[in-house]
Motif scaffolding. Structure first.
Motif, short mmCIF file in Angstrom:
data_model
loop_
_atom_site.label_atom_id
_atom_site.label_comp_id
_atom_site.label_asym_id
_atom_site.label_seq_id
_atom_site.Cartn_x
_atom_site.Cartn_y
_atom_site.Cartn_z
N LEU B 110 0.82 -1.22 0.00
CA LEU B 110 0.00 0.00 0.00
C LEU B 110 0.85 1.27 0.00
O LEU B 110 1.97 1.29 0.51
CB LEU B 110 -0.93 -0.01 1.20
N ALA B 171 0.88 0.25 -4.42
CA ALA B 171 -0.46 0.41 -5.00
C ALA B 171 -0.88 1.88 -4.98
O ALA B 171 -0.41 2.65 -4.14
CB ALA B 171 -1.47 -0.43 -4.22
N GLY B 172 -1.71 2.24 -5.92
CA GLY B 172 -2.18 3.62 -5.96
C GLY B 172 -1.22 4.56 -6.64
O GLY B 172 -1.42 5.77 -6.65
N THR B 173 -0.14 4.01 -7.21
CA THR B 173 0.81 4.84 -7.97
C THR B 173 1.00 4.21 -9.35
O THR B 173 0.80 3.00 -9.52
CB THR B 173 2.18 4.93 -7.27
N PRO B 174 1.42 4.99 -10.34
CA PRO B 174 1.55 4.45 -11.70
C PRO B 174 2.54 3.29 -11.80
O PRO B 174 2.33 2.36 -12.59
CB PRO B 174 2.04 5.66 -12.51
N ALA B 176 2.88 0.87 -10.13
CA ALA B 176 2.30 -0.40 -9.70
C ALA B 176 2.01 -1.31 -10.88
O ALA B 176 1.99 -2.53 -10.74
CB ALA B 176 1.01 -0.13 -8.92
N SER B 177 1.78 -0.72 -12.04
CA SER B 177 1.36 -1.53 -13.18
C SER B 177 2.45 -1.63 -14.24
O SER B 177 2.95 -0.62 -14.73
CB SER B 177 0.11 -0.92 -13.82
N GLY B 189 2.09 -9.47 -12.79
CA GLY B 189 2.94 -8.47 -12.12
C GLY B 189 2.14 -7.34 -11.53
O GLY B 189 1.28 -6.77 -12.20
N ASN B 190 2.43 -7.01 -10.27
CA ASN B 190 1.79 -5.85 -9.64
C ASN B 190 2.64 -5.36 -8.48
O ASN B 190 3.85 -5.19 -8.65
CB ASN B 190 0.36 -6.19 -9.23
N VAL B 191 2.03 -5.12 -7.35
CA VAL B 191 2.75 -4.53 -6.23
C VAL B 191 3.26 -5.56 -5.23
O VAL B 191 3.93 -5.21 -4.26
CB VAL B 191 1.85 -3.52 -5.48
N TYR B 213 -2.83 -9.59 0.04
CA TYR B 213 -2.34 -8.82 -1.12
C TYR B 213 -1.33 -9.62 -1.93
O TYR B 213 -0.94 -9.20 -3.01
CB TYR B 213 -1.68 -7.53 -0.65
N VAL B 216 -1.47 -14.42 -6.04
CA VAL B 216 -1.00 -14.10 -7.39
C VAL B 216 -2.19 -13.86 -8.30
O VAL B 216 -3.11 -14.67 -8.37
CB VAL B 216 -0.12 -15.23 -7.94
N GLN B 217 -2.19 -12.75 -9.02
CA GLN B 217 -3.29 -12.41 -9.90
C GLN B 217 -3.00 -12.89 -11.32
O GLN B 217 -1.86 -13.18 -11.67
CB GLN B 217 -3.51 -10.90 -9.87
#
Lengths: 515, 515
Positions: B110, B171-174, B176-177, B189-191, B213, B216-217
């Motif tokens: 976060l 998360a919540g920042t560019p 992150a992606s 891939g993420n945070v 969190y 794995v997505q």
């Protein structure tokens, strides 16, 4: 002409040809295609009237960008989908009617888990439908094996982008991933049929301990940023368009919003406006979700114009089934949410299957035109292939859909005797819903026959005079009933459609023409 | 020569030129680039010895594909990263040293949440490092704004693919992606800096009510399929390569495995083998994860060969920091997991920063070659740009890394006086770890100076004679200490490196050359 001059000329002509061919490698020939697919949006959930006049529900909503799209394209007043989402989405991607692909209900998140509800008093047993959805790979149990539309577009040179809800198949099967369904890019698509939350304050559902299978994946960038999911997905979509635009590749954007499926969350950019307009809180929330979706459409249209590609981009607006008319979360009296259409999502009555559809195709579609020629969701498959110039695609499945490109080109009465069918041999909710569970239907011309499998009854409606399906004319027109029942029975048998059976005895519910 | 003949010839030459240019549009000029980045893999976690002989730990592991890659490429015996993952990953993507980009510790999931642990008795206050990681967009609080390497490769015509762990930002920042970091494709891939589980039986952590969190997505396709995460990510990576191969685009595959980070899960394709070899259960689990990772490398190499693109593909093997030497889950006595190297992940001692690195570049790198020239993770930035033929890239940040392409080409002593620095003004765990928390270091030639900020002490080691950093020579070589401390202090000040401060009084811990 002397010889050397001729040689020079041939040489020169060759050069020009090569130059043209070379330029052609970079110049984009094919139109971009955007399918803007809304989830669970009803035919009346818009200020753009799809009926013959503005209805009371139309006045509740504000969708200026749908209105704008309609003035630039063709409005379809008789566009259809299947009554629930996965069947429609599989029809879109396979070109098959739901009775044929046998994914007749929504797929569960997990493999091999039927989504139908049942109880002891229910006399019927739901057939073994393809509960695992669609598969681009052969041999996956209880799936329909089919070549995905996006795969064919990718092979035809399209940069294929999936944003939003996929929901073609269950987890643990290839169809679960847009990457297997022909998409080069995937944002947020998987096996979930709804978002756990539209709110970035909830991280779209991703909260340790509270996360379900419906938490939206891929969106960590927006957690806590006060960005409604619809807006976040739109930004993601526009972001992914940069590359194909920069590299002059045609693109296929499948912009499949989770909106306006449940849960009903307020999109607070628009919520207050609807409260002030006198809607109750639930209605205002839903209306705000509709306007958030409409803003997404407008943002995409603006983006295309700004990038100077709007004249080479086809936009197709569609919903995957009728508006949910049995959820108290939407604030309306149950079963009234799509009036004057009867019922809603899940049902083969018009409220469950009639969809708002608009197609803009600059240079082809006459701006501001309207057609009342019926089309159905599986028609997208051959239509998009035709738009993309794909001839004789290699497709493993039989395609039932018919191209609506001739309609877009302004031809009238393109498929005069065409029949349209719906099949829902399933049970949607725990509570028995007699206007939803175990229904089939066929439409030809203005006539529609509904087959109630539970009671083995046939109803006949004239949609031209009775859009609300309030007056059963079966007793009045027995020959019409007989003819439509025969057409439906023959069609279903030829497709190997599945019928429910009786728990007592085990025999199949009779075909509509064998009662 | 008459005039018409000349014209003919010019015409003909033009034609040939145009034909060649036209062909060039389709023929692939640039090499494909695969970065195979392992997470938390120690220098000894392989049967391929990176030391001057086979060590006891080397005998525990079985990594035949790393051995194979080394026989086809160059082995780097003195390759470095930062001591923890996000700093290394940001250095890779920005070309900046961690002391310079100020993302000195791993980023929390976060936004605005520091990951450092603290307690009352800790006399130091961690500085305001860039706790939100790297951002490709200006003006995001507590981030380093930098042009991502992948973005530059994409602009240079590469089809850029991210598979696995990203973890550049909160998360919540560019950042992150991966879609904002220059990648066209993103899988998983993420945070998150680790997977909740490697097991498809656990849906990689996605179990309602238990999901954190770190679940794995993007991997729903594999739920319940008995597919270890490392294998699933490999299959995803190979799948995404089909498109650039088919369309003759060069690709950049950032294959960033979650393996072999905690949790330690048995990869049961290999687990029994290690039990039988006499390892205890925890050790066997970890060894099975290593071999699963090695199989992934082999599968990718086989795939390239099968597709006949192995000769035009560069493979770079790297780990992002040293092996975790303080987790009981790995089965070893704490602080011994990287022997003969001192300590492990988190530490600026060699165990925390020395990495297994191999580069295969057919036609450029001499097969089976070895170099002892040091390199560091930020060197990947200029090196990959050089490999991709990108000259004068538009980069908003100053780049600290130096290209190792000359080393790959067989040049010796390429950067003779170069200094390498590490900076960890952070506290890793709740328990005080004196060989990890609040340490900096500098290396020049064989000499390494370690600065302990907590005690304001300097240690000097000769890595040539004392790879285990057991013999502090500071008292013996005060001039060497002074020189290295000055170099380190100057470098850090020029970068605006952050130092901890004293909770009591608030002044900054002194620079290493101002004690």
């Amino acid at each position: 002409m002397n010889r050397s001059f001729t040689a020079k000329r041939i040489s020169f002509i060759l050069c020009i040809m090569v130059l043209l061919a070379s330029a052609g490698l970079h110049a984009q020939q094919k139109p971009n295609i955007i399918v803007f697919l809304v989830d669970d949006m009803g035919w009346m959930d818009t200020s753009l009237p799809f009926g013959d006049k503005v209805m009371p529900l139309n006045k509740r909503f504000h969708t200026p960008n749908m209105e704008r799209l309609a003035t630039e394209g063709m409005k379809f007043t008789h566009a259809y989908a299947a009554p629930v989402c996965t069947p429609s989405r599989v029809s879109f991607m396979s070109g098959m009617n739901a009775a044929h692909h046998r994914v007749t209900n929504w797929t569960s998140v997990l493999k091999d888990e039927p989504s139908d509800f049942d109880h002891e008093k229910n006399p019927l047993k739901t057939p073994d439908w393809n509960i695992n959805g669609m598969s681009p790979v052969k041999g996956i149990s209880q799936t329909v094996y089919a070549t995905p539309l996006a795969e064919l577009l990718k092979e035809a040179g399209y940069f294929t982008i999936h944003v939003g809800k996929a929901h073609w198949a269950a987890a643990g099967t290839p169809g679960a991933s847009p990457y297997n369904m022909g998409f080069l890019v995937n944002v947020a698509g998987n096996v979930a049929g709804m978002p756990q939350s539209y709110l970035s304050e909830d991280n779209y559902g991703n909260i340790p301990g509270k996360t379900t299978y419906y938490a939206v994946q891929n969106m960590t960038e927006y957690y806590g940023t006060h960005t409604f999911l619809t807006e976040a997905l739109t930004r993601e979509a526009l972001k992914t368009l940069d590359h194909p635009i920069r590299t002059h590749q045609p693109f296929f954007l499948y912009m499949a919003h989770y909106a306006v499926h449940l849960p009903v969350n307020a999109d607070d950019r628009f919520f207050d406006k609807y409260l002030k307009a006198g809607l109750d809180s639930a209605q205002a929330k839903y209306a705000s979700m509709i306007e958030g979706m409409d803003k997404s459409l407008g943002d995409i249209m603006d983006f295309l114009k700004q990038k100077n590609i709007d004249q080479n981009t086809i936009i197709l607006f569609m919903s995957d089934n009728g508006g949910n008319s049995i959820s108290p979360a939407k604030g309306d009296k149950l079963h009234t949410g799509n009036l004057p259409l009867r019922e809603g999502k899940g049902s083969v009555y018009e409220g469950g299957i009639r969809e708002p559809m608009i197609v803009k195709w600059p240079g082809v579609v006459k701006p501001g035109s309207v057609t009342d020629q019926p089309v159905i969701i599986e028609d997208y498959f051959p239509s998009l292939l035709e738009m993309a110039g794909v001839k004789n695609p290699k497709v493993v499945q039989p395609v039932d859909g018919k191209t609506f490109v001739p309609i877009l080109k302004g031809n009238s009465n393109v498929y005069p005797d065409r029949i349209f069918t719906w099949h829902y041999p399933n049970k949607w909710k725990k509570k028995d819903l007699h206007d939803i569970d175990y229904l089939s239907a066929i439409r030809q011309g203005d006539w529609k026959l509904v087959y109630r499998m539970l009671t083995k009854k046939l109803e006949l409606y004239n949609l031209k005079t009775d859009i609300g399906e309030q007056h059963d004319l079966a007793a009045q027109y027995p020959d019409k009933v007989k003819k439509l029942a025969a057409l439906l029975g023959e069609q279903f048998r030829s497709w190997g459609a599945l019928m429910p059976s009786y728990k007592a005895g085990g025999q199949q519910v009779p075909w509509p023409d064998k009662l």
